[in-house]
Motif scaffolding. Structure first.
Motif, PDB file in Angstrom:
ATOM      1  N   THR A  13       0.766  -1.313  -0.061  1.00 41.26           N
ATOM      2  CA  THR A  13      -0.081  -0.039   0.055  1.00 41.26           C
ATOM      3  C   THR A  13       0.845   1.295  -0.101  1.00 41.26           C
ATOM      4  N   ASP A  14       2.130   1.189   0.593  1.00 43.25           N
ATOM      5  CA  ASP A  14       2.971   2.295   0.231  1.00 43.25           C
ATOM      6  C   ASP A  14       3.293   2.866  -1.219  1.00 43.25           C
ATOM      7  N   LYS A  15       3.003   2.074  -1.999  1.00 40.65           N
ATOM      8  CA  LYS A  15       3.215   2.497  -3.498  1.00 40.65           C
ATOM      9  C   LYS A  15       1.893   2.997  -4.159  1.00 40.65           C
ATOM     10  N   ILE A  16       0.943   2.922  -3.755  1.00 39.19           N
ATOM     11  CA  ILE A  16      -0.372   3.382  -4.271  1.00 39.19           C
ATOM     12  C   ILE A  16      -0.417   4.967  -4.525  1.00 39.19           C
ATOM     13  N   LEU A  17      -1.108   5.151  -5.723  1.00 38.10           N
ATOM     14  CA  LEU A  17      -1.102   6.559  -6.224  1.00 38.10           C
ATOM     15  C   LEU A  17      -2.607   6.633  -6.157  1.00 38.10           C
ATOM     16  N   LYS A  18      -3.045   7.689  -5.378  1.00 39.40           N
ATOM     17  CA  LYS A  18      -4.470   7.578  -4.930  1.00 39.40           C
ATOM     18  C   LYS A  18      -4.886   8.678  -5.970  1.00 39.40           C
ATOM     19  N   VAL A  19      -5.990   8.291  -6.776  1.00 43.50           N
ATOM     20  CA  VAL A  19      -6.311   8.880  -8.015  1.00 43.50           C
ATOM     21  C   VAL A  19      -7.623   9.497  -7.632  1.00 43.50           C
ATOM     22  N   GLU A  20      -7.867  10.976  -7.555  1.00 44.70           N
ATOM     23  CA  GLU A  20      -8.895  11.635  -7.092  1.00 44.70           C
ATOM     24  C   GLU A  20      -9.907  11.785  -8.276  1.00 44.70           C
ATOM     25  N   PRO A  22     -10.061  11.372 -12.856  1.00 44.09           N
ATOM     26  CA  PRO A  22      -9.326  10.841 -13.795  1.00 44.09           C
ATOM     27  C   PRO A  22      -8.040  11.070 -14.250  1.00 44.09           C
ATOM     28  N   ILE A  23      -6.965  10.324 -14.551  1.00 42.61           N
ATOM     29  CA  ILE A  23      -5.709  10.676 -14.943  1.00 42.61           C
ATOM     30  C   ILE A  23      -5.485   9.865 -16.408  1.00 42.61           C
ATOM     31  N   ILE A  24      -4.609  10.388 -17.158  1.00 44.88           N
ATOM     32  CA  ILE A  24      -4.068   9.855 -18.299  1.00 44.88           C
ATOM     33  C   ILE A  24      -2.845   9.273 -18.200  1.00 44.88           C
ATOM     34  N   ILE A  25      -2.434   8.010 -18.508  1.00 48.78           N
ATOM     35  CA  ILE A  25      -1.168   7.211 -18.324  1.00 48.78           C
ATOM     36  C   ILE A  25      -0.711   7.272 -20.055  1.00 48.78           C
ATOM     37  N   PHE A  26       0.689   7.798 -19.947  1.00 49.54           N
ATOM     38  CA  PHE A  26       1.377   7.647 -21.419  1.00 49.54           C
ATOM     39  C   PHE A  26       2.575   6.822 -20.937  1.00 49.54           C
ATOM     40  N   GLY A  27       2.618   5.644 -21.818  1.00 50.68           N
ATOM     41  CA  GLY A  27       4.057   4.759 -21.657  1.00 50.68           C
ATOM     42  C   GLY A  27       5.006   5.407 -22.649  1.00 50.68           C
ATOM     43  N   ASP A  28       6.000   6.100 -21.920  1.00 52.81           N
ATOM     44  CA  ASP A  28       7.072   6.881 -22.730  1.00 52.81           C
ATOM     45  C   ASP A  28       7.898   6.018 -23.710  1.00 52.81           C
ATOM     46  N   HIS A  29       8.007   4.694 -23.219  1.00 51.59           N
ATOM     47  CA  HIS A  29       8.929   3.951 -24.257  1.00 51.59           C
ATOM     48  C   HIS A  29       7.667   3.155 -25.215  1.00 51.59           C
ATOM     49  N   THR A  30       6.446   2.813 -24.660  1.00 46.58           N
ATOM     50  CA  THR A  30       5.563   2.151 -25.596  1.00 46.58           C
ATOM     51  C   THR A  30       4.623   2.805 -26.218  1.00 46.58           C
ATOM     52  N   ILE A  33      -1.526   4.172 -24.297  1.00 48.54           N
ATOM     53  CA  ILE A  33      -2.216   5.252 -23.338  1.00 48.54           C
ATOM     54  C   ILE A  33      -3.429   4.513 -22.504  1.00 48.54           C
ATOM     55  N   LYS A  34      -3.473   4.980 -21.452  1.00 51.83           N
ATOM     56  CA  LYS A  34      -4.731   4.433 -20.544  1.00 51.83           C
ATOM     57  C   LYS A  34      -5.148   5.675 -19.802  1.00 51.83           C
ATOM     58  N   TYR A  35      -6.464   5.546 -19.743  1.00 51.66           N
ATOM     59  CA  TYR A  35      -7.454   6.036 -18.825  1.00 51.66           C
ATOM     60  C   TYR A  35      -7.682   5.627 -17.672  1.00 51.66           C
ATOM     61  N   ILE A  36      -7.204   6.140 -16.496  1.00 51.11           N
ATOM     62  CA  ILE A  36      -7.260   5.733 -15.163  1.00 51.11           C
ATOM     63  C   ILE A  36      -8.072   6.719 -14.105  1.00 51.11           C
ATOM     64  N   ASP A  37      -9.336   5.880 -13.885  1.00 56.30           N
ATOM     65  CA  ASP A  37     -10.084   6.493 -12.579  1.00 56.30           C
ATOM     66  C   ASP A  37     -10.299   5.710 -11.422  1.00 56.30           C
ATOM     67  N   PHE A  38      -9.110   4.929 -10.966  1.00 52.35           N
ATOM     68  CA  PHE A  38      -8.836   4.198  -9.671  1.00 52.35           C
ATOM     69  C   PHE A  38      -7.740   4.167  -9.199  1.00 52.35           C
ATOM     70  N   ASP A  39      -7.310   3.933  -8.025  1.00 54.72           N
ATOM     71  CA  ASP A  39      -5.987   3.965  -7.393  1.00 54.72           C
ATOM     72  C   ASP A  39      -5.100   3.071  -8.140  1.00 54.72           C
ATOM     73  N   LYS A  48       4.375   8.440 -17.898  1.00 59.14           N
ATOM     74  CA  LYS A  48       3.980   9.855 -17.489  1.00 59.14           C
ATOM     75  C   LYS A  48       2.849   9.756 -17.242  1.00 59.14           C
ATOM     76  N   ILE A  49       2.335  10.517 -16.175  1.00 61.21           N
ATOM     77  CA  ILE A  49       1.034  10.706 -15.803  1.00 61.21           C
ATOM     78  C   ILE A  49       0.479  12.085 -16.042  1.00 61.21           C
ATOM     79  N   LEU A  50      -0.661  12.189 -16.807  1.00 65.93           N
ATOM     80  CA  LEU A  50      -1.152  13.482 -17.455  1.00 65.93           C
ATOM     81  C   LEU A  50      -2.322  13.685 -16.361  1.00 65.93           C
ATOM     82  N   VAL A  51      -2.297  14.876 -15.940  1.00 64.45           N
ATOM     83  CA  VAL A  51      -3.523  15.363 -14.857  1.00 64.45           C
ATOM     84  C   VAL A  51      -4.229  16.439 -15.847  1.00 64.45           C
ATOM     85  N   PRO A  52      -5.435  16.104 -16.165  1.00 62.51           N
ATOM     86  CA  PRO A  52      -6.217  17.171 -17.046  1.00 62.51           C
ATOM     87  C   PRO A  52      -6.507  18.371 -16.189  1.00 62.51           C
TER      88      PRO A  52
END
Length: 118
Positions: A13-20, A22-30, A33-39, A48-52
């Motif tokens: 649980t120490d590594k959890i990013l709390k998502v208040e 929705p955020i967008i995840i961008f894989g810099d190497h790959t 793209i992912k739409y994330i609306d959960f921790d 890369k985490i993009l916060v609207p």
């Protein structure tokens, strides 16, 4: 960075990013793209985490970044965010962004329905 929406699980649980919101995840190497609306736990250094911002509908940003990512040349394991960050994103009013998102989701739902029928 994986193409899989969820790539694993952890009890740490120490590594959890709390998502208040929705955020967008961008894989810099790959360029995935992912739409994330959960921790989540961010599992790779090239994420890369993009916060609207308030003036951006999160799904509008997601679809825009998805389009931009598809138009970035695949440079293998290189970093791609530098190219994504150069894309200019047109920013219509919130109501128009919502209309665009609704239309895209309708089209994607129709595509999914057709694919299941085939």
């Amino acid at each position: 960075q994986s193409a899989n929406y969820i790539e694993g699980y952890s009890d740490n649980t120490d590594k959890i990013l709390k998502v208040e919101s929705p955020i967008i995840i961008f894989g810099d190497h790959t360029r995935n793209i992912k739409y994330i609306d959960f921790d989540i736990i961010v599992g790779a250094d090239g994420v890369k985490i993009l916060v609207p911002k308030d003036a951006v509908v999160p799904k509008f940003l997601y679809f825009t970044v998805l389009f931009a990512s598809d138009n970035i040349e695949n440079r293998g394991y290189s970093r791609h965010f530098q190219y994504l960050s150069k894309f200019e994103i047109p920013l219509p009013p919130l109501a128009v962004q919502q209309q665009i998102v609704a239309k895209i989701e309708t089209i994607f739902a129709e595509i999914e329905r057709i694919e299941k029928a085939v």
